[in-house]
Design a protein around this motif. Structure first.
Motif, PDB file in Angstrom:
ATOM      1  N   LEU A  75      25.535  -1.336-101.297  1.00 55.01           N
ATOM      2  CA  LEU A  75      24.722  -1.474-100.092  1.00 55.01           C
ATOM      3  C   LEU A  75      23.498  -2.348-100.363  1.00 55.01           C
ATOM      4  N   TYR A  76      22.844  -2.158-101.521  1.00 53.04           N
ATOM      5  CA  TYR A  76      21.680  -2.963-101.868  1.00 53.04           C
ATOM      6  C   TYR A  76      22.091  -4.432-102.050  1.00 53.04           C
ATOM      7  N   GLU A  77      23.240  -4.624-102.696  1.00 51.87           N
ATOM      8  CA  GLU A  77      23.726  -5.993-102.899  1.00 51.87           C
ATOM      9  C   GLU A  77      24.009  -6.656-101.552  1.00 51.87           C
ATOM     10  N   ASP A  78      24.662  -5.926-100.659  1.00 53.79           N
ATOM     11  CA  ASP A  78      24.966  -6.480 -99.344  1.00 53.79           C
ATOM     12  C   ASP A  78      23.692  -6.841 -98.591  1.00 53.79           C
ATOM     13  N   LEU A  79      22.666  -6.004 -98.708  1.00 51.65           N
ATOM     14  CA  LEU A  79      21.391  -6.286 -98.051  1.00 51.65           C
ATOM     15  C   LEU A  79      20.733  -7.520 -98.670  1.00 51.65           C
ATOM     16  N   PHE A  80      20.727  -7.602 -99.978  1.00 51.27           N
ATOM     17  CA  PHE A  80      20.103  -8.724-100.683  1.00 51.27           C
ATOM     18  C   PHE A  80      20.781 -10.041-100.313  1.00 51.27           C
ATOM     19  N   GLN A  81      22.102  -9.995-100.088  1.00 47.09           N
ATOM     20  CA  GLN A  81      22.870 -11.196 -99.773  1.00 47.09           C
ATOM     21  C   GLN A  81      22.978 -11.453 -98.271  1.00 47.09           C
ATOM     22  N   TYR A  82      22.469 -10.548 -97.453  1.00 45.00           N
ATOM     23  CA  TYR A  82      22.630 -10.693 -95.998  1.00 45.00           C
ATOM     24  C   TYR A  82      21.923 -11.946 -95.493  1.00 45.00           C
ATOM     25  N   ARG A  83      22.661 -12.724 -94.679  1.00 44.16           N
ATOM     26  CA  ARG A  83      22.120 -13.960 -94.128  1.00 44.16           C
ATOM     27  C   ARG A  83      21.971 -13.812 -92.613  1.00 44.16           C
ATOM     28  N   PHE A  84      20.788 -14.093 -92.096  1.00 44.15           N
ATOM     29  CA  PHE A  84      20.538 -13.969 -90.662  1.00 44.15           C
ATOM     30  C   PHE A  84      21.383 -14.966 -89.875  1.00 44.15           C
ATOM     31  N   PHE A  90      13.637 -18.506 -86.144  1.00 42.95           N
ATOM     32  CA  PHE A  90      13.041 -18.989 -87.403  1.00 42.95           C
ATOM     33  C   PHE A  90      13.627 -18.306 -88.637  1.00 42.95           C
ATOM     34  N   LEU A  91      14.344 -17.197 -88.478  1.00 45.09           N
ATOM     35  CA  LEU A  91      15.018 -16.558 -89.619  1.00 45.09           C
ATOM     36  C   LEU A  91      16.445 -17.076 -89.798  1.00 45.09           C
ATOM     37  N   ALA A  92      16.890 -17.948 -88.919  1.00 42.57           N
ATOM     38  CA  ALA A  92      18.277 -18.405 -88.927  1.00 42.57           C
ATOM     39  C   ALA A  92      18.687 -18.944 -90.286  1.00 42.57           C
ATOM     40  N   ASN A  93      19.833 -18.430 -90.784  1.00 38.77           N
ATOM     41  CA  ASN A  93      20.480 -18.876 -92.031  1.00 38.77           C
ATOM     42  C   ASN A  93      19.743 -18.479 -93.309  1.00 38.77           C
ATOM     43  N   HIS A  94      18.599 -17.817 -93.193  1.00 43.70           N
ATOM     44  CA  HIS A  94      17.923 -17.339 -94.404  1.00 43.70           C
ATOM     45  C   HIS A  94      18.566 -16.036 -94.872  1.00 43.70           C
ATOM     46  N   SER A  95      18.763 -15.908 -96.171  1.00 46.34           N
ATOM     47  CA  SER A  95      19.250 -14.642 -96.716  1.00 46.34           C
ATOM     48  C   SER A  95      18.045 -13.766 -97.071  1.00 46.34           C
TER      49      SER A  95
END
Length: 330
Positions: A75-84, A90-95
């Motif tokens: 779950l932590y890994e998925d959150l860390f890698q999550y891309r908007f 302004f958050l578009a495409n940022h992980s």
């Protein structure tokens, strides 16, 4: 299950992009003392936006390496890698991970210190160092004399590259290796280059003069994991020997000891060309050319087909690396 030995071999992996984490995950499952040296010349996507906005080393490749060497819960890994999503303004495409690295870099005054802190927080097994503590700009001089600056622009030019080099992005000082990078190379039992984009993931590290010289002079086994596919705007029409020739020409010495070459054929029409649009055709083999460059050649089925993409099988590659390192040093 990990296999424990009297002494862990010290293996330094140099590169960037998506190929590096595949090998690091495999090494992590074995008993190796791992150091990853990661390019800081990426200027595209989320990394490019953050490096220009916050004045930090690009975080994307470092983020992927952190995840590869971490044992944090899924779950932590998925959150860390999550891309908007693209529609998130302004958050578009940022992980999320890129934003965390940017925040810590600003708090601590350097990306190097941010990665060290995150390595502890994420229970990373091994060491992760940016190639330089300053963001670097990659430049390509093409055969026709044209020069392009910026890693993300080089492949788009679709011209034959003569050579690449790096400069500090924010000043005119000579690029320097990050702390502990040279020491790690000098103490290594094995140096692994790739897999990854030849001109934009591997060479940017070696073009930091201190790093290139250290790799050239090391007594460790230097292994190049040759890409399976050619890349648009970088290695079009390349054989495996052409990859080695480019590396040797850049460092002006024949420093690669061993090349790992995949010989398994990629099924026709398998590739998802929309998702993996930078890849063209399978790299052709030139075993005589490799031997002429002074390389030992290990050819085998290193292929993994997954989700319409072509990858190296991390377990098979790492198994071969361990045969090499123990055969060379013990």
């Amino acid at each position: 299950m990990k296999t424990y030995r009297i002494r862990k071999p010290k293996i330094v992996v140099i590169g960037g992009g998506t190929g590096l984490p595949v090998i690091l995950k495999g090494l992590r499952s074995e008993s190796a003392d791992i150091t990853a040296i990661v390019t800081v010349a990426d200027d595209g996507g989320s990394s490019g936006t953050l490096r220009s906005s916050v004045n930090i080393a690009p975080p994307g490749d470092l983020r992927n390496v952190l995840v590869a060497l971490s044992d944090m819960p899924q779950l932590y890994e998925d959150l860390f890698q999550y891309r908007f999503r693209e529609e998130d303004e302004f958050l578009a495409n940022h992980s999320v991970g890129n934003l965390i690295i940017a925040a810590l870099s600003e708090m601590k005054g350097s990306t190097y210190d941010a990665i060290r802190l995150l390595s502890t927080f994420m229970h990373v097994e091994g060491n992760i160092y940016p190639a330089s503590e300053e963001p670097l700009t990659l430049h390509a001089l093409f055969e026709d004399g044209m020069t392009v600056s910026g890693e993300s622009k080089i492949a788009k030019t679709r011209k034959k590259i003569n050579h690449v080099y790096v400069t500090n992005t924010n000043n005119t000082d000579k690029p320097k290796a990050a702390r502990k990078v040279i020491k790690a190379i000098e103490e290594a039992d094995m140096i692994v280059l790739g897999p990854g984009s030849l001109y934009t993931s591997i060479l940017p590290n070696l073009m930091v003069q201190e790093i290139g010289e250290a790799v050239s002079k090391t007594e460790a086994e230097v292994v190049y994991i040759c890409n399976i596919m050619t890349q648009k705007g970088e290695t079009e029409h390349f054989s495996d020997a052409n990859h080695i020739q480019v590396l040797h020409q850049h460092l002006k010495t024949k420093f690669i000891d061993t090349v790992l070459v995949n010989t398994e054929k990629v099924p026709e029409n398998y590739m998802d060309t929309k998702t993996y649009d930078e890849y063209l055709v399978q790299v052709i083999h030139d075993f005589k050319g490799l031997r002429d460059e002074g390389c030992r050649v290990i050819s085998a089925d290193f292929l993994e087909l997954r989700n319409g993409g072509v990858f190296h099988d991390g377990e098979k590659v790492v198994e071969e690396l361990f045969r090499l390192v123990f055969g060379a040093k013990y």
